[in-house]
Structure formats: structure tokens, C-alpha cells
Enzyme design. Structure first.
Site, PDB file in Angstrom:
ATOM      1  N   ASP A  15       0.852  -1.181   0.000  1.00  0.00           N
ATOM      2  CA  ASP A  15       0.000   0.000   0.000  1.00  0.00           C
ATOM      3  C   ASP A  15       0.891   1.234   0.000  1.00  0.00           C
ATOM      4  O   ASP A  15       1.807   1.343   0.828  1.00  0.00           O
ATOM      5  CB  ASP A  15      -0.908   0.015   1.229  1.00  0.00           C
ATOM      6  N   ASP A  53     -15.022  -3.182  -1.203  1.00  0.00           N
ATOM      7  CA  ASP A  53     -14.568  -3.069   0.181  1.00  0.00           C
ATOM      8  C   ASP A  53     -15.781  -2.773   1.056  1.00  0.00           C
ATOM      9  O   ASP A  53     -16.401  -1.721   0.908  1.00  0.00           O
ATOM     10  CB  ASP A  53     -13.532  -1.955   0.310  1.00  0.00           C
TER      11      ASP A  53
END
Length: 250
Positions: free
Chosen positions: A13, A134
Site C-alpha cells: 500500500d 470493500d
């Protein structure tokens, strides 16, 4: 039968050009694990991983690529296959990343707000477009997880059953970065209800999660994403990859 290919994707990330991990998607709860994302990607490649999952966190909030240089350096430094999400909201961005060597782009927010983009991209680039869903409390979050939609992951996934989407990446936000284990019940239920392969994400904690990935009930899962557990040593890469190779051989 179990799918022939089961993939464990190590995650990088990107925030401010650094490799970080968040807790429950909160940008204020970021831990820096490597100041050089390309070095981290190379380490994953040396460990034996063949695929890499990258998210441009800043891009997800901005709605456009922000950590492009870091991604470029990863692509230059490795031969690992890359799937990339974060800030991909138009065809120009899709085409730009695929032209640079990204193997698969992940469309998240736009899958909720602009489903036509997913269809156009999946049609133009077969097998190279995934949808990122998500979920928090059953509802899909968008804009870097900062905003909640009114739609469930299943409702959105069903939109793309006939669109040629390569995979659905399903993340339980409440577990992401928390090392509590993947929400297998919700992930497998989603995979069993749609025809698109599903990748499990959020909370992978140990080798037990890898074992679950290889069990018969997980037959429709393409793989799982591992983040913090790899970085802090709770998951041994060699052990996990050996387990997957053994299952494939069997």
C-alpha cells in the site's frame, strides 16, 4: 475440484511514496514498513511470489494516481506480475497503467459510481480488469473507504456477471490490518453466489488462513491478499508458498 491456480498476493500500500499498512482503512493509523516500495517488491519477488497487489492509497482519496513514480519504480525493479488499484476512475488511467506494464487494474469507487467504465474497460482489455469491493457493515465503501454507499458487495458484483471482469477483490474493512483472520464466511458466500472468481482480502493473519484458502469450500476463490502478517513475520512466506505448491501438485 480446487481451482488450478491459487494465488497469494503480497500487498504494498502506497502512501506519500512509502510502503505502509493501515488499520481498518484509516489513513491516520498507518505504519511504514519500507521507505522504498521497489525494494519491498523485489524482496517479495526473491521470496518466490509471482504476483503483487498494489494500492495507491493517496490516489484512492484523490480520484487519480498520486504515487505513480513509486509504481513505476516497482515495475522497473521487478518482473513480478502486478495488479493495481487506487484512483482508477477513467479509461485513460486504465490504458496508461496497462501500457506501463501493470497486468491487471482494479476499479473500486468507479464500480459503484460509474459501472459503465468497468464494462468498457473489461471489454477493451479482457482478463485485465478486476473490481474492488470493500465492505463495512455489509455496505460497500468508496473514495478510499471514506464514504459508505447504500449497496452491498453482492448487489454490485451481480452488475458485472456478464461484463468479462477477471476477478472481484472482496475486503472486509473491519478486519483489514487487524490480523483477526479473513472473513471467510462472507467471502465464500459471495464467491458461491456469483460466477466471477473472488480474491479474499482483509485480515489474513497466519498460515491457518492459507490452509482455509486451499480447502474444498474455497473452490471458487482465486486467491488471497496478505499484508501486515507478512510484514511482521506472523506469516512465513516460504511456508505459505510451499503449502500452495503442494496443494497444486496434489
Amino acid at each position: 475440484m480446487k481451482a488450478e491456480i491459487v494465488i497469494l498476493f503480497p500487498a504494498i500500500d502506497l502512501k506519500d511514496g512509502l510502503a505502509v499498512r493501515l488499520e481498518q482503512g484509516d489513513m491516520a493509523r498507518a505504519t511504514v514498513f519500507n521507505r522504498d516500495p521497489a525494494d519491498q517488491a523485489y524482496a517479495f519477488e526473491l521470496a518466490g511470489f509471482e504476483y503483487l497487489h498494489i494500492v495507491d492509497l493517496d490516489g484512492a482519496f484523490a480520484g487519480k494516481p498520486v504515487n505513480g513514480r513509486a509504481v513505476d519504480r516497482i515495475l522497473e525493479a521487478t518482473n513480478i506480475r502486478v495488479q493495481l488499484g487506487g484512483g482508477i476512475r477513467d479509461m485513460a488511467t486504465v490504458e496508461g497503467w496497462l501500457d506501463k506494464g501493470v497486468n491487471r487494474v482494479i476499479i473500486g469507487t468507479a464500480a459503484v459510481r460509474d459501472p459503465a467504465l468497468v464494462r468498457e474497460a473489461a471489454s477493451a482489455f479482457p482478463g485485465r480488469v478486476a473490481v474492488g469491493l470493500d465492505a463495512r457493515d455489509g455496505r460497500v465503501a468508496v473514495q478510499g473507504w471514506a464514504e459508505a454507499s447504500e449497496l452491498t458487495a453482492l448487489e454490485i458484483a451481480k452488475r458485472f456477471e456478464d461484463a468479462g471482469v477477471a476477478a472481484i477483490i472482496y475486503t472486509d474493512i473491519s478486519r483489514d490490518g487487524m490480523l483477526k483472520g479473513i472473513n471467510w464466511d462472507a467471502t465464500i458466500a459471495l464467491a458461491d453466489t456469483i460466477s466471477i472468481p473472488v480474491i479474499a482480502s482483509g485480515g489474513l493473519a497466519s498460515i491457518e488462513d492459507v490452509r482455509t484458502l486451499l480447502m474444498p469450500q474455497s473452490v471458487k476463490l482465486e486467491g488471497a491478499i496478505a499484508g501486515r502478517a507478512l510484514y511482521d513475520g506472523r506469516l512465513n512466506a516460504a511456508e505459505a508458498l510451499a503449502l500452495i505448491r503442494a496443494a497444486k501438485a496434489a
